[in-house]
Design an enzyme around this catalytic site. Structure first.
Site, PDB file in Angstrom:
ATOM      1  N   LYS A 129       0.866  -1.189   0.000  1.00  0.00           N
ATOM      2  CA  LYS A 129       0.000   0.000   0.000  1.00  0.00           C
ATOM      3  C   LYS A 129       0.894   1.228   0.000  1.00  0.00           C
ATOM      4  O   LYS A 129       2.047   1.160   0.422  1.00  0.00           O
ATOM      5  CB  LYS A 129      -0.876  -0.003   1.256  1.00  0.00           C
ATOM      6  CG  LYS A 129      -2.109   0.875   1.163  1.00  0.00           C
ATOM      7  CD  LYS A 129      -3.277   0.178   0.501  1.00  0.00           C
ATOM      8  CE  LYS A 129      -4.459   1.103   0.346  1.00  0.00           C
ATOM      9  NZ  LYS A 129      -5.696   0.374   0.026  1.00  0.00           N
ATOM     10  N   ASP A 169      -7.103   4.439  -4.144  1.00  0.00           N
ATOM     11  CA  ASP A 169      -7.747   4.294  -2.823  1.00  0.00           C
ATOM     12  C   ASP A 169      -8.333   5.684  -2.555  1.00  0.00           C
ATOM     13  O   ASP A 169      -8.575   6.442  -3.516  1.00  0.00           O
ATOM     14  CB  ASP A 169      -6.709   3.862  -1.761  1.00  0.00           C
ATOM     15  CG  ASP A 169      -7.355   3.503  -0.412  1.00  0.00           C
ATOM     16  OD1 ASP A 169      -7.866   2.392  -0.284  1.00  0.00           O
ATOM     17  OD2 ASP A 169      -7.376   4.349   0.505  1.00  0.00           O
TER      18      ASP A 169
HETATM   19  N1  LIG Z   1     -11.220   2.268  -4.271  1.00  0.00           N
HETATM   20  C1  LIG Z   1     -11.104   0.954  -4.073  1.00  0.00           C
HETATM   21  O1  LIG Z   1     -11.076   0.164  -5.024  1.00  0.00           O
HETATM   22  C2  LIG Z   1     -11.065   0.400  -2.706  1.00  0.00           C
HETATM   23  C3  LIG Z   1     -11.277   1.182  -1.594  1.00  0.00           C
HETATM   24  N2  LIG Z   1     -11.346   0.615  -0.359  1.00  0.00           N
HETATM   25  C4  LIG Z   1     -11.627   1.420   0.826  1.00  0.00           C
HETATM   26  O2  LIG Z   1     -12.901   2.035   0.676  1.00  0.00           O
HETATM   27  C5  LIG Z   1     -12.938   3.281   1.405  1.00  0.00           C
HETATM   28  C6  LIG Z   1     -13.386   4.393   0.478  1.00  0.00           C
HETATM   29  O3  LIG Z   1     -12.469   4.496  -0.610  1.00  0.00           O
HETATM   30  P1  LIG Z   1     -12.858   5.197  -1.987  1.00  0.00           P
HETATM   31  O4  LIG Z   1     -14.328   5.177  -2.168  1.00  0.00           O
HETATM   32  O5  LIG Z   1     -11.984   4.603  -3.010  1.00  0.00           O
HETATM   33  O6  LIG Z   1     -12.355   6.675  -1.740  1.00  0.00           O
HETATM   34  P2  LIG Z   1     -12.948   8.048  -2.332  1.00  0.00           P
HETATM   35  O7  LIG Z   1     -11.854   9.028  -2.165  1.00  0.00           O
HETATM   36  O8  LIG Z   1     -13.523   7.835  -3.665  1.00  0.00           O
HETATM   37  O9  LIG Z   1     -14.155   8.382  -1.339  1.00  0.00           O
HETATM   38  C7  LIG Z   1     -13.953   8.437   0.027  1.00  0.00           C
HETATM   39  C8  LIG Z   1     -15.251   8.833   0.689  1.00  0.00           C
HETATM   40  O10 LIG Z   1     -15.113   8.637   2.093  1.00  0.00           O
HETATM   41  C9  LIG Z   1     -15.208   9.902   2.778  1.00  0.00           C
HETATM   42  N3  LIG Z   1     -14.135  10.002   3.777  1.00  0.00           N
HETATM   43  C10 LIG Z   1     -12.810   9.800   3.548  1.00  0.00           C
HETATM   44  N4  LIG Z   1     -12.104  10.019   4.662  1.00  0.00           N
HETATM   45  C11 LIG Z   1     -13.001  10.364   5.596  1.00  0.00           C
HETATM   46  C12 LIG Z   1     -12.905  10.709   6.959  1.00  0.00           C
HETATM   47  N5  LIG Z   1     -11.705  10.752   7.591  1.00  0.00           N
HETATM   48  N6  LIG Z   1     -14.056  10.980   7.624  1.00  0.00           N
HETATM   49  C13 LIG Z   1     -15.257  10.919   6.984  1.00  0.00           C
HETATM   50  N7  LIG Z   1     -15.406  10.616   5.697  1.00  0.00           N
HETATM   51  C14 LIG Z   1     -14.310  10.338   5.018  1.00  0.00           C
HETATM   52  C15 LIG Z   1     -14.973  10.948   1.723  1.00  0.00           C
HETATM   53  O11 LIG Z   1     -15.592  12.169   2.107  1.00  0.00           O
HETATM   54  P3  LIG Z   1     -14.800  13.557   1.891  1.00  0.00           P
HETATM   55  O12 LIG Z   1     -14.891  13.824   0.422  1.00  0.00           O
HETATM   56  O13 LIG Z   1     -15.551  14.522   2.728  1.00  0.00           O
HETATM   57  O14 LIG Z   1     -13.391  13.316   2.364  1.00  0.00           O
HETATM   58  C16 LIG Z   1     -15.601  10.297   0.492  1.00  0.00           C
HETATM   59  O15 LIG Z   1     -16.992  10.443   0.497  1.00  0.00           O
HETATM   60  C17 LIG Z   1     -11.531   3.428   2.001  1.00  0.00           C
HETATM   61  O16 LIG Z   1     -11.528   2.857   3.293  1.00  0.00           O
HETATM   62  C18 LIG Z   1     -10.669   2.563   1.087  1.00  0.00           C
HETATM   63  O17 LIG Z   1      -9.482   2.127   1.725  1.00  0.00           O
HETATM   64  C19 LIG Z   1     -11.250  -0.739  -0.191  1.00  0.00           C
HETATM   65  C20 LIG Z   1     -11.017  -1.554  -1.242  1.00  0.00           C
HETATM   66  C21 LIG Z   1     -10.808  -1.035  -2.576  1.00  0.00           C
HETATM   67  O1  LIG Z   2      -6.897  -2.470  -6.776  1.00  0.00           O
HETATM   68  C1  LIG Z   2      -5.942  -2.489  -6.046  1.00  0.00           C
HETATM   69  O2  LIG Z   2      -4.828  -2.865  -6.350  1.00  0.00           O
HETATM   70  C2  LIG Z   2      -6.025  -1.994  -4.628  1.00  0.00           C
HETATM   71  C3  LIG Z   2      -7.350  -1.854  -4.009  1.00  0.00           C
HETATM   72  C4  LIG Z   2      -7.137  -1.442  -2.595  1.00  0.00           C
HETATM   73  O3  LIG Z   2      -6.385  -0.532  -2.332  1.00  0.00           O
HETATM   74  C5  LIG Z   2      -7.769  -2.161  -1.513  1.00  0.00           C
HETATM   75  O4  LIG Z   2      -8.195  -3.297  -1.731  1.00  0.00           O
HETATM   76  O5  LIG Z   2      -7.828  -1.629  -0.393  1.00  0.00           O
END
Ligand SMILES: NC(=O)C1=CN([C@@H]2O[C@H](COP(=O)(O)OP(=O)(O)OC[C@H]3O[C@@H](n4cnc5c(N)ncnc54)[C@H](OP(=O)(O)O)[C@@H]3O)[C@@H](O)[C@H]2O)C=CC1
Ligand SMILES: O=C(O)CCC(=O)C(=O)O
Length: 448
Positions: A129, A169
């Site tokens: 990561k 992420d």
């Molecule tokens: N993208 C992926 O493929 C994957 C993502 N994840 C996990 O999913 C989660 C969301 O990721 P993703 O959707 O990609 O990210 P994005 O940046 O697309 O969206 C993140 C969302 O979460 C909110 N958020 C982030 N940090 C905080 C915080 N500290 N407090 C409150 N709200 C928060 C943001 O709001 P704001 O805009 O106000 O910050 C936004 O709405 C994370 O935990 C990530 O590790 C897991 C597996 C794969």
């Molecule tokens: O697609 C990837 O390689 C990573 C996705 C990721 O960051 C996660 O699974 O938390």
């Protein structure tokens, strides 16, 4: 909290000593070690060969300076990270997070979780990561581009399609991956599609990668509900966040017959009792990069609650999809009291240990992130396969592959939990199944 096996307690104390001040990493390690007592009794060779100590120690940690200039010419310095945690099963694989809260402890917890998640997918990918404390919010496209170029100017020497394959992420989506791919290509003079995943569809990206984490999480919970002769049909659901994972979780829940009535961002909660309008959320968040608050100016019947607490809204299914530790013990108790039957984690480690205990004690469906959100990285591995074949697959075919992977992950966690005498405990099932495969590969590789 479960009591650790005496030998594992020693390992955990050593992790605390060697990694001071990294609370999220400690939390992630403890949660895995709590599941491993019966495994080390059955496999003393894991202790003899110090497999658990080795798994808790990253193979390599890279920390670097990222200087960049804003649109006014002002110089900024951020910190970049890449933690290459474990390559027993394949090249390091895992996303990059750009968020001001990022520090080594967050990257290490995410990298550690990624080892077991990637193992569960059944694909040949190790765990890693990375990210930066850079905040993309409010920055212009040019500023984001300059930052990404500077970030890649150091990162490029550590990654490669057979070495380490980053993706997105929090704060890193298609725009950022595009800028980083461009800079990698420029510096190395190589058109190496397999070096990054989550790429645009016109230059080596895979259909369904954008949707994969959210769709996958909904597929996982759908499978878990089936074991209780239940489904999403007619269920009222909550999804926190409004980013990539949240949007496609909502979309798939609706396709499976559920109704999501609320989502959020770090400023507040939007509630739409008629069911969230996913098309509008995509337009606001993916195209216009606006705040979720603006939803209410398009749908007058919806309410925006500044600083609202999404978990206080009664629901039957909750899918935390924002960030770590967003559900504490009190939130979990409120959810259960209000009739929540299932929790599926789209985010990584969104529930505190106290919250996890509430869900497990209540015996509701609880799908931990490393199993439920594995669809994103699994589809990244499918993107790598397509890149290696110089091919691109159709949407329906790729989505079916994703669904099959999620059904398999669910089955694996389910069966291992039964085998270890804890039916329905997907935390135990995911930790043991994810760990065992990596541990066996490490034993086979010798002392490396
Ligand atoms: N993208 C992926 O493929 C994957 C993502 N994840 C996990 O999913 C989660 C969301 O990721 P993703 O959707 O990609 O990210 P994005 O940046 O697309 O969206 C993140 C969302 O979460 C909110 N958020 C982030 N940090 C905080 C915080 N500290 N407090 C409150 N709200 C928060 C943001 O709001 P704001 O805009 O106000 O910050 C936004 O709405 C994370 O935990 C990530 O590790 C897991 C597996 C794969
Ligand atoms: O697609 C990837 O390689 C990573 C996705 C990721 O960051 C996660 O699974 O938390």
């Amino acid at each position: 909290m479960a009591k650790l096996d005496e030998k594992l307690e020693g390992v955990y104390q050593e992790v605390l000593k060697r990694n001071p001040g990294e609370a999220e990493f400690h939390q992630a390690v403890l949660e895995v070690l709590e599941s491993l007592g019966p495994v080390v009794s059955k496999h003393p060779e894991y202790l003899e060969r110090k497999i658990i100590e080795r798994i808790c120690e990253p193979e390599r940690q890279i920390i670097f300076r990222v200087p960049w200039q804003d649109d006014k010419g002002k110089v900024h310095i951020n910190r970049g990270f890449r933690v290459e945690f474990n390559s027993a099963l394949g090249p390091y694989k895992g996303g990059l997070r750009f968020h001001p809260s990022v520090y080594l402890g967050i990257i290490k917890f995410l990298g550690f979780e990624q080892i077991f998640k990637n193992s569960l997918t059944g694909m040949p990918i190790g765990g890693g990561k990375g990210g930066s404390d850079f905040d993309p919010k409010g920055k212009s496209d040019d500023e984001v581009m300059r930052f990404c170029q500077s970030f890649m100017t150091e990162l490029y020497r550590h990654i490669g399609e057979h070495t380490d394959v980053p993706a997105g992420d929090i704060g890193v989506g298609g725009r950022e991956i595009g800028y980083m791919f461009g800079q990698y290509k420029r510096i190395t003079n190589r058109w190496e599609a397999g070096v990054l995943t989550g790429k645009g569809l016109k230059f080596g990206g895979s259909l369904v990668r954008t949707e994969a984490t959210g769709y996958g999480a909904a597929f996982f919970i759908n499978e878990a509900l089936k074991t209780r002769k239940d489904s999403f049909d007619g269920k009222t659901c909550l999804v926190s966040g409004s980013g990539n994972v949240a949007i496609y979780t909502i979309e798939k829940i609706h396709q499976l017959g559920g109704r999501c009535i609320a989502c959020s961002d770090s400023n507040g909660v939007i509630v739409d009792e008629k069911g969230l309008d996913v098309g509008l959320i995509k337009q606001l968040k993916e195209v216009e990069r606006r705040r979720i608050q603006d939803y209410a100016s398009f749908h007058k019947h919806a309410t925006y609650v500044p600083n609202g607490k999404i978990w206080e809204i009664p629901c039957q299914v909750a899918m935390p999809s924002a960030t770590q530790n967003e559900i504490n013990g009190k939130d979990a108790a409120t959810l259960v009291k209000n009739g929540c039957l299932a929790v599926g984690e789209g985010a990584n480690m969104p529930t505190t240990p106290e919250g996890v205990k509430v869900f497990l004690d209540a015996k509701i469906v609880y799908g931990p992130g490393k199993a439920a959100n594995a669809g994103g990285v699994a589809t990244s591995a499918l993107e790598m396969q397509q890149n290696a074949q110089r091919d691109s697959w159709k949407f329906d075919y790729t989505e079916k592959r994703l669904e099959d992977i999620m059904v398999n992950i669910h089955q694996l966690c389910h069966d291992i939990a039964e085998e270890y005498g804890a039916p329905g405990n997907y935390v135990l099932g995911a930790n043991i199944a994810g760990f065992t495969k990596v541990a066996d590969a490490m034993v086979a590789h010798g002392l490396v």
